[in-house]
Write an enzyme that holds these catalytic residues in place. Sequence first.
Site, mmCIF file in Angstrom:
data_model
loop_
_atom_site.group_PDB
_atom_site.id
_atom_site.type_symbol
_atom_site.label_atom_id
_atom_site.label_comp_id
_atom_site.label_asym_id
_atom_site.label_seq_id
_atom_site.Cartn_x
_atom_site.Cartn_y
_atom_site.Cartn_z
ATOM 1 N N GLU A 13 0.810 -1.207 0.000
ATOM 2 C CA GLU A 13 0.000 0.000 0.000
ATOM 3 C C GLU A 13 0.854 1.273 0.000
ATOM 4 O O GLU A 13 0.366 2.348 0.376
ATOM 5 C CB GLU A 13 -0.940 -0.014 1.205
ATOM 6 C CG GLU A 13 -1.921 -1.173 1.192
ATOM 7 C CD GLU A 13 -2.788 -1.215 2.435
ATOM 8 O OE1 GLU A 13 -3.800 -0.496 2.474
ATOM 9 O OE2 GLU A 13 -2.448 -1.964 3.375
ATOM 10 N N SER A 155 -6.345 -2.727 1.375
ATOM 11 C CA SER A 155 -6.514 -2.249 -0.002
ATOM 12 C C SER A 155 -6.814 -3.375 -0.985
ATOM 13 O O SER A 155 -6.596 -3.229 -2.183
ATOM 14 C CB SER A 155 -5.279 -1.465 -0.474
ATOM 15 O OG SER A 155 -5.174 -0.254 0.238
ATOM 16 N N SER A 293 -11.126 9.431 -0.223
ATOM 17 C CA SER A 293 -11.266 8.159 0.490
ATOM 18 C C SER A 293 -12.579 8.089 1.271
ATOM 19 O O SER A 293 -13.208 9.111 1.563
ATOM 20 C CB SER A 293 -10.088 7.958 1.446
ATOM 21 O OG SER A 293 -8.864 7.867 0.744
#
Length: 321
Positions: A13, A155, A293
């Site tokens: 990530e 993720s 996000s």
Amino acid sequence: MKVAVVMGGASPEHQVSLASGRGIAKAVEVLGHTAIPLVIDADGNWIDGQHEAIEILQACDVTIPALHGEGGEDGRLQGFLDQLQVPYVGSGVAASAVGLDKHLTKSVLTAHGIPVTPGVTLRGTDLTDTEAALQKLKLAGLDFPLFVKPANGGSSFGVTRATNLTTLLTAIADAAVLDPNVLVEREMAGREIDLAVLEFPDGRVETAPALEIHADPGQPFFNATAKYDSSATRFVVPAPLDPELALRLRRTAIEVFEVLGCAGLARVDFFVTSTGEAVVNEINTFPGFTPASQFPRMWAAAGLSYAEVVDTLIRTAVARG
């Protein structure tokens, strides 16, 4: 204040963390503080040098560890900052370590009577002994389709949907490259609902309006491509929920946060079935934090801007000392 923003890291990530860190650093400047970015490269080395990084961290008023995945979200960086006696945003060593380890998270939540996605963890010889792995799945009552994922990570990296024995064995092998512990879970048909949990300087813990994920229908599930690279994925916030379900999710999200001993912030992800059953899929103790996000989106729906959320995190960390 001088605010160190640590980003990057050696996990898959890395790029996501850089994006989160840049967004946070910009917000810190907007708030009138001085942002000091500290980048850890993809090999786990401090770009400024470790000794220099220690001096910078100790000269700052607070640190925001904007790292995702192993090496940053798993308690290692938090322990490092504890040793330096540097105040920081977010959960401490124990909650970070347990929160990133999906097996440990599920074990702790199950012990407290909180429903979780049914699954088993494969490790050691289970990863190479097909019969042993299948026997473990059978004893747990798991059948296809299944989801296979590294026990530590986020993720959706290394996550695969397996529909038969061939795809299952390939998925286990792929996940094992990223983690020696591999989680195999039952597919949960239903809605994907996220809750953003935020701690305030006075100790209050609140949730924002829930978010529902409508993944790109062209992808097999809400994978990394659907999450970061698809314009067809939709995030609906507030999620359309009946009041009873909304209250139950809110209470459960806060209970998860408190049971695991979290601090600062977290995102708790749920599956909600057609019968209204809600199970916890996972927790992110430092979720993705770009302006686009899920976590900031949910708080925007509550009336808190991106900068105001960052301000709350900083003030809470300073108040906690």
